[in-house]
Design an enzyme around this catalytic site. Structure first.
Site, PDB file in Angstrom:
ATOM      1  N   HIS A  69       3.881  -3.131 -14.459  1.00 14.68           N
ATOM      2  CA  HIS A  69       3.547  -1.720 -14.254  1.00 14.68           C
ATOM      3  C   HIS A  69       4.395  -1.088 -13.162  1.00 14.68           C
ATOM      4  CE1 HIS A  69       0.940  -2.195 -10.572  1.00 14.68           C
ATOM      5  NE2 HIS A  69       0.691  -3.380 -11.086  1.00 14.68           N
ATOM      6  N   GLU A 220      -1.910   1.045 -14.514  1.00 11.97           N
ATOM      7  CA  GLU A 220      -2.520  -0.242 -14.221  1.00 11.97           C
ATOM      8  C   GLU A 220      -3.426  -0.192 -13.011  1.00 11.97           C
ATOM      9  OE1 GLU A 220      -3.065  -4.259 -12.516  1.00 11.97           O
ATOM     10  OE2 GLU A 220      -2.175  -2.482 -11.592  1.00 11.97           O
ATOM     11  N   ASP A 241       2.920  -9.762 -13.105  1.00  9.14           N
ATOM     12  CA  ASP A 241       2.413  -8.969 -11.988  1.00  9.14           C
ATOM     13  C   ASP A 241       2.542  -9.818 -10.732  1.00  9.14           C
ATOM     14  OD1 ASP A 241       1.064  -7.027 -10.444  1.00  9.14           O
ATOM     15  OD2 ASP A 241      -0.222  -6.496 -12.127  1.00  9.14           O
ATOM     16  N   HIS A 321      -1.534  -4.976  -1.634  1.00  6.22           N
ATOM     17  CA  HIS A 321      -2.029  -3.610  -1.422  1.00  6.22           C
ATOM     18  C   HIS A 321      -1.823  -3.137   0.014  1.00  6.22           C
ATOM     19  CE1 HIS A 321      -4.725  -2.826  -5.191  1.00  6.22           C
ATOM     20  NE2 HIS A 321      -3.515  -3.280  -5.502  1.00  6.22           N
TER      21      HIS A 321
END
Length: 343
Positions: A69, A220, A241, A321
Site C-alpha cells: 500500500h 490500507e 507489508d 507507526h
C-alpha cells in the site's frame, strides 16, 4: 537479488517524498503507475485509486496477487480554534504523542499548501508546569501555522477549512551502514521492494509459471485497501507489508518476517509453509512471528468475500507507526523470498 536492493530503496525514498495520507493519494498513485509502466508492465488505476499491475506469467487459473500500500498515516483539520491554531484528528493509526513537534503541511482544497508544526497546547516548558505530565492526545495538541494568524478569521482567510489534510514530514535518511529511517516505511518500503522485483523480472526476461499481479492499494491504513480489484484466476494473495520488530518477536530489521498470525487470525498454513520453504531455498535470513496488533490488505481481501489463500511477509521495521527504521538487508531478504516463491 542484491543488485536490485539499491533500486528498491531508491524508489521507496522517492515515494516517501510524496505526501499520501489515506484519502489524499493521487500524486503517489501517479508515481506508482509511472514507475511500473516504465519497466514495461501493464499498470492501470482502479476506480478506487489503487494501481493494478500485470507482471506476466503463464497459468492464469492459479494466479498470485502481491499487495502493498502507498497510503500512509496523517491528519485532518477538525476545528479552527479561536486562537488561530488547528485541532486535528488522526487519519489511520497515528498517535498524537508520536507526531508531537513534527513539521507538517496543510493541504487546502483550493488555496495551496501551508506549513506548520504539531505542538502540545501551551508547549513552552518555561510556562507550562504540567508539560511533562500532560497526556498527549489529539485533544491536547494543536497545529501552529507558520503564518501570521491570531484568530479563526485569519486562518479562514488563508483558505484553510475543516476537512483539509495534514501531512507530516517523513524525514527520510539512508545511512552508510544500510539503515533506512523514515516515517511511513509502512508501507512505501514494500512498494519499492515490489518495484525492485518487477525490475528483476524485466531485466532477466523472466516469465513465472503462474500469472502474477501486484495491487498497490490506497486505503490500507483504514482497513479496506485490499477489499476490491482481485483479477480472475487469483488463488493466492500475499501482502508485502512491514514486518514487526519488538519485544516478544524474533525478527530484526535485517531480516524478512513471515507472519503466521496477527490480530485478524492465522494466515494460510499452506502459504506460510511455502514462504518458509522459499526463504530456505534462497538462503534468506528470515523469522516467523505472530503480530499482536496488526491487520493487512489480504485480510481485507478475504473479508470482501474473495476465495483465496493468503500470506504476509515484509522487511523488518522497528518503531512502527512512528519514526520507523529498517535495513537494506531486510529488503534483500524479502526480494529473495519473492524469488523463491515463484521460481
Amino acid at each position: 537479488m542484491k543488485n536490485y536492493v539499491n533500486f528498491a530503496v531508491e524508489k521507496a525514498v522517492e515515494l516517501l517524498a510524496i505526501d499520501s495520507p489515506t484519502g489524499y493519494t493521487r500524486a503517489a498513485e501517479d508515481y506508482v503507475l509511472k514507475e511500473f509502466a516504465a519497466l514495461g508492465f501493464s499498470a492501470v488505476r482502479t476506480v478506487k485509486g489503487g494501481i493494478l499491475i500485470d507482471l506476466g506469467g503463464k497459468d492464469e487459473n492459479d494466479a498470485l496477487l502481491l499487495e502493498a500500500h502507498a497510503d500512509t498515516l496523517g491528519g485532518m483539520v477538525a476545528e479552527i480554534k479561536s486562537n488561530g491554531r488547528l485541532r486535528i484528528v488522526n487519519v489511520g493509526g497515528m498517535c498524537a504523542s508520536n507526531a508531537e513537534t513534527e513539521n507538517c503541511r496543510i493541504i487546502t482544497k483550493f488555496n495551496g499548501i501551508y506549513e506548520g508544526t504539531l505542538q502540545l497546547c501551551n508547549a513552552s516548558v518555561h510556562v507550562n508546569g504540567d508539560y511533562a505530565t500532560t497526556a498527549r492526545k489529539w485533544e491536547t495538541v494543536e497545529v501552529l501555522l507558520d503564518e501570521i494568524v491570531e484568530n479563526a478569521e485569519d486562518v479562514k482567510a488563508l483558505g484553510i477549512s475543516v476537512g483539509d489534510f495534514v501531512c507530516f514530514e517523513p524525514r527520510t535518511r539512508v545511512t552508510k551502514s544500510g539503515y533506512i529511517k523514515s516515517r511511513f516505511l509502512d508501507d512505501k518500503l514494500s512498494v519499492g521492494i515490489l518495484l525492485g522485483f518487477a525490475k528483476y523480472l524485466h531485466d532477466e526476461k523472466l516469465v513465472p509459471q503462474r500469472r502474477v499481479y501486484a495491487h498497490i492499494t490506497v486505503y490500507e491504513e483504514v482497513g479496506h485497501g485490499g477489499a476490491a480489484c482481485v483479477p480472475a484466476g487469483v488463488t493466492e494473495a500475499i501482502s508485502v507489508d512491514m514486518g514487526c520488530v519488538g519485544d516478544g518477536l524474533q525478527c530484526t530489521e535485517r531480516q524478512v518476517s513471515i507472519c503466521a498470525k496477527d490480530s485478524g487470525g492465522p494466515y494460510s498454513y499452506e502459504v506460510v509453509t511455502k514462504l518458509i520453504a522459499a526463504a530456505k531455498k534462497e538462503n534468506a535470513d528470515y523469522a516467523v512471528d505472530i503480530y499482536p496488533h496488526y491487520g493487512s490488505d489480504v485480510e481485507a481481501t478475504l473479508s470482501a468475500g474473495y476465495d483465496l489463500r493468503h500470506g504476509l511477509i515484509g522487511a523488518g521495521v522497528y518503531a512502527s507507526h512512528g519514526y520507523e527504521r529498517s535495513h537494506k538487508d531486510g529488503v534483500e531478504n524479502t526480494l529473495k523470498v519473492l524469488k523463491g516463491y515463484l521460481f
